[in-house]
Design an enzyme around this catalytic site. Structure first.
Site, PDB file in Angstrom:
ATOM      1  N   HIS A 307       0.856  -1.186   0.000  1.00  0.00           N
ATOM      2  CA  HIS A 307       0.000   0.000   0.000  1.00  0.00           C
ATOM      3  C   HIS A 307       0.894   1.239   0.000  1.00  0.00           C
ATOM      4  O   HIS A 307       1.946   1.266   0.626  1.00  0.00           O
ATOM      5  CB  HIS A 307      -0.899   0.021   1.245  1.00  0.00           C
ATOM      6  CG  HIS A 307      -2.068   0.922   1.100  1.00  0.00           C
ATOM      7  ND1 HIS A 307      -2.002   2.263   1.345  1.00  0.00           N
ATOM      8  CD2 HIS A 307      -3.333   0.680   0.675  1.00  0.00           C
ATOM      9  CE1 HIS A 307      -3.179   2.820   1.115  1.00  0.00           C
ATOM     10  NE2 HIS A 307      -4.000   1.878   0.701  1.00  0.00           N
ATOM     11  N   ASP A 365      -7.838  -5.394   0.024  1.00  0.00           N
ATOM     12  CA  ASP A 365      -8.294  -6.265  -1.070  1.00  0.00           C
ATOM     13  C   ASP A 365      -7.930  -7.727  -0.866  1.00  0.00           C
ATOM     14  O   ASP A 365      -8.396  -8.579  -1.628  1.00  0.00           O
ATOM     15  CB  ASP A 365      -7.695  -5.772  -2.397  1.00  0.00           C
ATOM     16  CG  ASP A 365      -8.302  -4.442  -2.794  1.00  0.00           C
ATOM     17  OD1 ASP A 365      -7.554  -3.450  -2.882  1.00  0.00           O
ATOM     18  OD2 ASP A 365      -9.531  -4.382  -2.942  1.00  0.00           O
TER      19      ASP A 365
HETATM   20  C1  SDX Z   1      -6.240  -0.042  -2.926  1.00  0.00           C
HETATM   21  O1  SDX Z   1      -4.545   4.493  -2.125  1.00  0.00           O
HETATM   22  C2  SDX Z   1      -5.448   3.847  -1.487  1.00  0.00           C
HETATM   23  O2  SDX Z   1      -5.833   4.226  -0.407  1.00  0.00           O
HETATM   24  C3  SDX Z   1      -6.003   2.672  -2.234  1.00  0.00           C
HETATM   25  C4  SDX Z   1      -6.994   1.829  -1.458  1.00  0.00           C
HETATM   26  C5  SDX Z   1      -8.262   2.583  -1.184  1.00  0.00           C
HETATM   27  O3  SDX Z   1      -8.967   2.217  -0.245  1.00  0.00           O
HETATM   28  O4  SDX Z   1      -8.596   3.478  -1.992  1.00  0.00           O
HETATM   29  O5  SDX Z   1      -6.420   1.425  -0.216  1.00  0.00           O
HETATM   30  C6  SDX Z   1      -7.389   0.579  -2.236  1.00  0.00           C
HETATM   31  O6  SDX Z   1      -5.983   0.299  -4.050  1.00  0.00           O
HETATM   32  C7  SDX Z   1      -5.383  -1.017  -2.182  1.00  0.00           C
HETATM   33  C8  SDX Z   1      -4.133  -1.476  -3.022  1.00  0.00           C
HETATM   34  C9  SDX Z   1      -4.595  -2.639  -3.922  1.00  0.00           C
HETATM   35  N1  SDX Z   1      -3.535  -2.992  -4.890  1.00  0.00           N
HETATM   36  C10 SDX Z   1      -2.895  -4.149  -4.823  1.00  0.00           C
HETATM   37  O7  SDX Z   1      -3.027  -4.981  -3.919  1.00  0.00           O
HETATM   38  C11 SDX Z   1      -1.978  -4.403  -6.018  1.00  0.00           C
HETATM   39  C12 SDX Z   1      -0.623  -4.909  -5.508  1.00  0.00           C
HETATM   40  N2  SDX Z   1       0.034  -3.829  -4.779  1.00  0.00           N
HETATM   41  C13 SDX Z   1       0.991  -3.008  -5.547  1.00  0.00           C
HETATM   42  O8  SDX Z   1       0.619  -2.777  -6.872  1.00  0.00           O
HETATM   43  C14 SDX Z   1       1.454  -1.798  -4.751  1.00  0.00           C
HETATM   44  O9  SDX Z   1       1.733  -2.230  -3.485  1.00  0.00           O
HETATM   45  C15 SDX Z   1       0.565  -0.586  -4.655  1.00  0.00           C
HETATM   46  C16 SDX Z   1       0.123  -0.096  -5.974  1.00  0.00           C
HETATM   47  C17 SDX Z   1      -0.625  -0.896  -3.821  1.00  0.00           C
HETATM   48  C18 SDX Z   1       1.381   0.518  -3.949  1.00  0.00           C
HETATM   49  O10 SDX Z   1       2.374   0.865  -4.812  1.00  0.00           O
HETATM   50  P1  SDX Z   1       3.441   2.023  -4.414  1.00  0.00           P
HETATM   51  O11 SDX Z   1       3.088   2.722  -3.178  1.00  0.00           O
HETATM   52  O12 SDX Z   1       3.671   2.840  -5.639  1.00  0.00           O
HETATM   53  O13 SDX Z   1       4.660   1.185  -4.034  1.00  0.00           O
HETATM   54  P2  SDX Z   1       5.663   0.603  -5.080  1.00  0.00           P
HETATM   55  O14 SDX Z   1       4.890  -0.037  -6.217  1.00  0.00           O
HETATM   56  O15 SDX Z   1       6.650   1.648  -5.403  1.00  0.00           O
HETATM   57  O16 SDX Z   1       6.308  -0.569  -4.234  1.00  0.00           O
HETATM   58  C19 SDX Z   1       7.391  -0.316  -3.369  1.00  0.00           C
HETATM   59  C20 SDX Z   1       8.271  -1.546  -3.551  1.00  0.00           C
HETATM   60  C21 SDX Z   1       8.621  -1.813  -5.010  1.00  0.00           C
HETATM   61  O17 SDX Z   1       9.881  -2.452  -5.031  1.00  0.00           O
HETATM   62  P3  SDX Z   1      11.198  -1.502  -5.326  1.00  0.00           P
HETATM   63  O18 SDX Z   1      10.961  -0.846  -6.697  1.00  0.00           O
HETATM   64  O19 SDX Z   1      11.245  -0.498  -4.204  1.00  0.00           O
HETATM   65  O20 SDX Z   1      12.337  -2.468  -5.345  1.00  0.00           O
HETATM   66  O21 SDX Z   1       7.565  -2.710  -3.110  1.00  0.00           O
HETATM   67  C22 SDX Z   1       7.356  -3.603  -4.213  1.00  0.00           C
HETATM   68  C23 SDX Z   1       7.599  -2.814  -5.483  1.00  0.00           C
HETATM   69  O22 SDX Z   1       8.089  -3.658  -6.516  1.00  0.00           O
HETATM   70  N3  SDX Z   1       5.976  -4.050  -4.142  1.00  0.00           N
HETATM   71  C24 SDX Z   1       5.581  -5.297  -4.297  1.00  0.00           C
HETATM   72  C25 SDX Z   1       4.190  -5.268  -4.091  1.00  0.00           C
HETATM   73  N4  SDX Z   1       3.805  -4.030  -3.847  1.00  0.00           N
HETATM   74  C26 SDX Z   1       4.903  -3.262  -3.879  1.00  0.00           C
HETATM   75  N5  SDX Z   1       6.267  -6.433  -4.578  1.00  0.00           N
HETATM   76  C27 SDX Z   1       5.507  -7.555  -4.667  1.00  0.00           C
HETATM   77  N6  SDX Z   1       4.174  -7.610  -4.483  1.00  0.00           N
HETATM   78  C28 SDX Z   1       3.485  -6.485  -4.198  1.00  0.00           C
HETATM   79  N7  SDX Z   1       2.168  -6.539  -4.005  1.00  0.00           N
END
Ligand code: SDX
Length: 430
Positions: A307, A365
């Site tokens: 998140h 989720d």
């Molecule tokens: C919702 O914003 C909100 O409030 C949203 C929400 C709401 O109520 O409105 O809470 C609802 O959207 C919840 C999130 C649902 N999405 C997912 O579950 C999809 C999987 N999660 C990722 O796509 C990600 O965690 C996000 C999109 C949720 C957050 O992305 P960020 O904040 O941009 O973080 P990032 O992608 O930059 O990740 C930081 C690091 C990265 O690695 P590095 O580049 O630093 O090496 O963590 C890794 C990412 O690759 N990472 C993951 C991961 N999520 C982040 N690695 C593996 N699996 C994951 N799920």
């Protein structure tokens, strides 16, 4: 001696100061609205990692503490003590309703649950197998072609009527999208049922027999609505605010929010999470997928994990996990394959150094797909349920934006990295 905290910026020997604004909770902010005029510089914050787009009184999230407050009340206490409509009233009005206010609001919502019969025709244009979120974007957007008598959104009454219409009609439209997909007849709303029981009736009832919603399941779904009602300036809420800032019709703005929520990185994650669990299939394959999630060269992400704000647990995920267990117990599905797989995946991921280092925890989720599947809601409908509930937050944030004394149309700037100015060559010289 001024107590105003300031941030000092020195560029090319010139120093400028910016006031620091303090909130009730959470990060203070540097007011940089004069940065361009004072320095000729813009800030760069792709993805808005460190940018406050507005001042808000609605929802507060503390990502480190795993805290979520709606109008100051902790989500855990609201989940325990309030119905979704009481929470909707709270988000809109800023205070919880007393008994009379609650009854009046419930009655108002009930008298707006039907949609115009012409709206039914919009469904006919879709293929039966169209994704329900595509239908939702189209049909909710089409509501902006009605209600021409209510378009002055500087008028609180016009904003209230629009809020009530959307909160009341979203369940009807979501249920219609489901019925259209299944080929079953639409079920008209029933005013003898409360909000969530009525939604379940419109979803699962048929003209052929009596349908009595299971009160335990109704209560679980009502709580799921509460957990999804608002979440400060997430991507879809920011979409609604930005489209609303031009004065666009609120029904069109909510349609834009639905479109944004559909993405798998956002509200579409619950559908994607269930598909991921189905693909993993068995606990023995969890390690393979955890490895993929950690592989920089693999675009696979563990759906339902991570998140932008929560760098500790998502309080909603904890509550959702409990709802999930309660519903499965009520339905005698304690040994549900996907639920057991999810529990195992959560345990393994939370012990993995990568997830610990990146602070990746289950988000709202992660369990919502499993519990909705147990409730009989098909995977493709999960994000529609999310949109139904988030409409309360979207409309509340839309109204707060419109009534903000500092309200302006949102218009970000950019860092231009394209081709430098050049002259158009004649055709024979291209
Ligand atoms: C919702 O914003 C909100 O409030 C949203 C929400 C709401 O109520 O409105 O809470 C609802 O959207 C919840 C999130 C649902 N999405 C997912 O579950 C999809 C999987 N999660 C990722 O796509 C990600 O965690 C996000 C999109 C949720 C957050 O992305 P960020 O904040 O941009 O973080 P990032 O992608 O930059 O990740 C930081 C690091 C990265 O690695 P590095 O580049 O630093 O090496 O963590 C890794 C990412 O690759 N990472 C993951 C991961 N999520 C982040 N690695 C593996 N699996 C994951 N799920």
């Amino acid at each position: 001696m001024s107590t105003q905290r300031t941030a000092t910026l020195t560029v090319d020997g010139k120093t400028v100061e910016f006031p620091i604004m303090k909130g009730t909770h959470g990060n203070d902010v540097i007011d940089i609205r004069t940065l361009g005029a004072k320095t000729g510089l813009f800030t760069y914050d792709s993805g808005f990692l460190s940018t406050a787009s507005c001042q808000s009184r609605i929802t507060y999230i503390d990502g480190d503490k795993g805290e979520l407050l709606y109008r100051g009340y902790p989500i855990e206490q609201l989940a325990e003590n309030c119905t979704f409509l009481e929470v909707a009233y709270l988000l809109k009005q800023g205070e919880l309703p007393n008994l009379q206010q609650k009854l009046t609001f419930e009655k108002t919502i009930k008298t707006h649950t039907m949609v115009h019969e012409q709206l039914v025709k919009f469904f006919q244009g879709f293929r039966r197998d169209a994704h329900p979120m595509a239908v939702m974007v189209g049909v909710v957007g089409a509501l902006s072609a009605f209600y021409h008598e209510v378009t002055d959104f500087s008028d609180a009454e016009h904003r209230n009527i629009s809020f009530n219409r959307l909160v009341a009609k979203l369940p009807t439209i979501v249920a219609m999208a489901y019925k259209y997909n299944t080929g079953q007849p639409f079920m008209y709303p029933r005013n003898d049922l409360d909000y969530t029981a009525n939604f379940m009736y419109m979803m699962f009832g048929t003209p052929c027999e009596q349908y009595k919603p299971n009160p335990v399941l109704v209560k679980a779904l009502d709580l799921i609505f509460t957990l999804h009602a608002d979440h400060e300036q997430n991507a879809s809420t920011s979409t609604v605010r930005l489209s609303g800032s031009s004065g666009a019709n609120p029904f069109a703005c909510i349609s834009a929010g639905i479109a944004c929520l559909w993405g798998p990185a956002h509200g579409g994650a619950n559908e994607a999470c269930l598909q991921m669990l189905e693909e993993i299939g068995d606990v023995s394959r969890v390690g393979e997928y955890i490895k993929r999630a950690k592989d920089k060269n693999d675009s696979f992400k563990l759906m339902g994990f991570g998140h932008r704000v929560y760098k500790n647990f998502d309080p909603r995920a904890k509550l959702m996990g409990k709802v999930c267990a309660d519903v499965l117990a009520e339905l005698g599905l304690e040994n549900d394959r996907l639920f057991k797989l999810a529990r195992e995946l959560e345990k393994i991921a939370l012990e993995d150094p990568y997830f610990i280092e990146k602070k990746l925890y289950p988000n709202v989720d992660f369990y919502s797909g499993i519990v909705q599947k147990a409730l009989g809601i098909p995977t493709s409908m999960f994000t529609c349920i999310f949109a139904l509930a988030r409409t309360v937050g979207w409309m509340t944030q839309w109204e707060e934006m419109l009534t903000d004394p500092e309200y302006k149309i949102g218009r970000p700037r950019q860092l231009y990295i394209g081709t430098a100015r050049r002259d158009v060559p004649s055709l024979d010289k291209r």
